[in-house]
Design a protein around this motif. Structure first.
Motif, PDB file in Angstrom:
ATOM      1  N   PRO A  21     -38.493  33.051 -33.527  1.00 31.17           N
ATOM      2  CA  PRO A  21     -38.326  33.300 -34.962  1.00 31.17           C
ATOM      3  C   PRO A  21     -37.581  32.163 -35.647  1.00 31.17           C
ATOM      4  N   GLY A  22     -36.680  31.509 -34.933  1.00 32.71           N
ATOM      5  CA  GLY A  22     -35.971  30.371 -35.510  1.00 32.71           C
ATOM      6  C   GLY A  22     -36.907  29.237 -35.862  1.00 32.71           C
ATOM      7  N   ALA A  23     -37.865  28.977 -35.005  1.00 31.14           N
ATOM      8  CA  ALA A  23     -38.842  27.922 -35.300  1.00 31.14           C
ATOM      9  C   ALA A  23     -39.724  28.310 -36.484  1.00 31.14           C
ATOM     10  N   LEU A  24     -40.098  29.573 -36.565  1.00 31.77           N
ATOM     11  CA  LEU A  24     -40.910  30.023 -37.710  1.00 31.77           C
ATOM     12  C   LEU A  24     -40.119  29.942 -39.016  1.00 31.77           C
ATOM     13  N   LEU A  51     -32.777  18.811 -39.627  1.00 31.01           N
ATOM     14  CA  LEU A  51     -32.288  20.158 -39.860  1.00 31.01           C
ATOM     15  C   LEU A  51     -32.878  21.195 -38.897  1.00 31.01           C
ATOM     16  N   ILE A  52     -33.953  20.858 -38.224  1.00 33.42           N
ATOM     17  CA  ILE A  52     -34.667  21.820 -37.384  1.00 33.42           C
ATOM     18  C   ILE A  52     -33.784  22.444 -36.302  1.00 33.42           C
ATOM     19  N   PRO A  53     -33.029  21.673 -35.516  1.00 31.60           N
ATOM     20  CA  PRO A  53     -32.206  22.319 -34.481  1.00 31.60           C
ATOM     21  C   PRO A  53     -31.174  23.296 -35.058  1.00 31.60           C
ATOM     22  N   GLY A  54     -30.553  22.929 -36.161  1.00 34.22           N
ATOM     23  CA  GLY A  54     -29.566  23.805 -36.773  1.00 34.22           C
ATOM     24  C   GLY A  54     -30.168  25.077 -37.327  1.00 34.22           C
ATOM     25  N   TRP A  59     -30.766  30.717 -37.538  1.00 30.77           N
ATOM     26  CA  TRP A  59     -31.819  31.253 -38.401  1.00 30.77           C
ATOM     27  C   TRP A  59     -31.456  32.556 -39.106  1.00 30.77           C
ATOM     28  N   PRO A  60     -30.683  33.475 -38.535  1.00 32.06           N
ATOM     29  CA  PRO A  60     -30.346  34.679 -39.316  1.00 32.06           C
ATOM     30  C   PRO A  60     -29.516  34.354 -40.559  1.00 32.06           C
ATOM     31  N   LEU A  61     -28.606  33.402 -40.425  1.00 31.35           N
ATOM     32  CA  LEU A  61     -27.801  32.974 -41.566  1.00 31.35           C
ATOM     33  C   LEU A  61     -28.671  32.301 -42.625  1.00 31.35           C
ATOM     34  N   VAL A  62     -29.605  31.484 -42.204  1.00 28.10           N
ATOM     35  CA  VAL A  62     -30.510  30.806 -43.144  1.00 28.10           C
ATOM     36  C   VAL A  62     -31.360  31.825 -43.895  1.00 28.10           C
ATOM     37  N   ARG A  65     -29.071  33.764 -46.421  1.00 30.50           N
ATOM     38  CA  ARG A  65     -28.684  32.906 -47.547  1.00 30.50           C
ATOM     39  C   ARG A  65     -29.878  32.601 -48.440  1.00 30.50           C
ATOM     40  N   TRP A  66     -31.029  32.369 -47.839  1.00 34.88           N
ATOM     41  CA  TRP A  66     -32.245  32.090 -48.589  1.00 34.88           C
ATOM     42  C   TRP A  66     -32.617  33.302 -49.436  1.00 34.88           C
ATOM     43  N   ALA A  67     -32.513  34.493 -48.884  1.00 34.89           N
ATOM     44  CA  ALA A  67     -32.840  35.718 -49.620  1.00 34.89           C
ATOM     45  C   ALA A  67     -31.880  35.926 -50.784  1.00 34.89           C
ATOM     46  N   VAL A  68     -30.585  35.696 -50.568  1.00 33.85           N
ATOM     47  CA  VAL A  68     -29.611  35.872 -51.641  1.00 33.85           C
ATOM     48  C   VAL A  68     -29.874  34.877 -52.769  1.00 33.85           C
ATOM     49  N   LEU A  69     -30.092  33.622 -52.433  1.00 31.54           N
ATOM     50  CA  LEU A  69     -30.341  32.628 -53.465  1.00 31.54           C
ATOM     51  C   LEU A  69     -31.648  32.861 -54.191  1.00 31.54           C
ATOM     52  N   ALA A  70     -32.663  33.333 -53.487  1.00 32.73           N
ATOM     53  CA  ALA A  70     -33.940  33.635 -54.137  1.00 32.73           C
ATOM     54  C   ALA A  70     -33.804  34.835 -55.068  1.00 32.73           C
ATOM     55  N   ARG A  71     -33.047  35.826 -54.653  1.00 37.97           N
ATOM     56  CA  ARG A  71     -32.829  37.008 -55.484  1.00 37.97           C
ATOM     57  C   ARG A  71     -32.032  36.655 -56.742  1.00 37.97           C
ATOM     58  N   ASN A  72     -31.004  35.828 -56.603  1.00 39.66           N
ATOM     59  CA  ASN A  72     -30.204  35.413 -57.751  1.00 39.66           C
ATOM     60  C   ASN A  72     -30.975  34.517 -58.700  1.00 39.66           C
TER      61      ASN A  72
END
Length: 75
Positions: A21-24, A51-54, A59-62, A65-72
């Motif tokens: 899932p991290g790679a996806l 950025l890929i390895p990080g 990935w759960p944090l990404v 954070r992506w969902a929060v920023l997209a929602r805002n």
């Protein structure tokens, strides 16, 4: 007598279940999400492979954070 990560099927399965899932997420975020979140990243393709390895590791944090920023951004 250390644990050989590749030889132990349980550790390998856990690693695979985390990294897939991290790679996806990395593919989706680096192709679509980063341009929408950070406007300075538009057209900056040279640093994205770094950025890929990080992203695979965190990935759960990404995703959160992506969902929060997209929602805002929609508001």
């Amino acid at each position: 007598m250390g644990i050989d990560v590749i030889a132990d099927p349980v550790w390998f399965l856990l690693l695979l279940l985390w990294a897939t899932p991290g790679a996806l997420v990395a593919i989706a975020f680096l192709s679509v999400g980063i341009d929408r979140i950070d406007h300075a990243a538009v057209g900056a393709y040279a640093f994205r492979p770094l950025l890929i390895p990080g992203i695979i590791l965190l990935w759960p944090l990404v995703v959160c954070r992506w969902a929060v920023l997209a929602r805002n951004r929609e508001r």
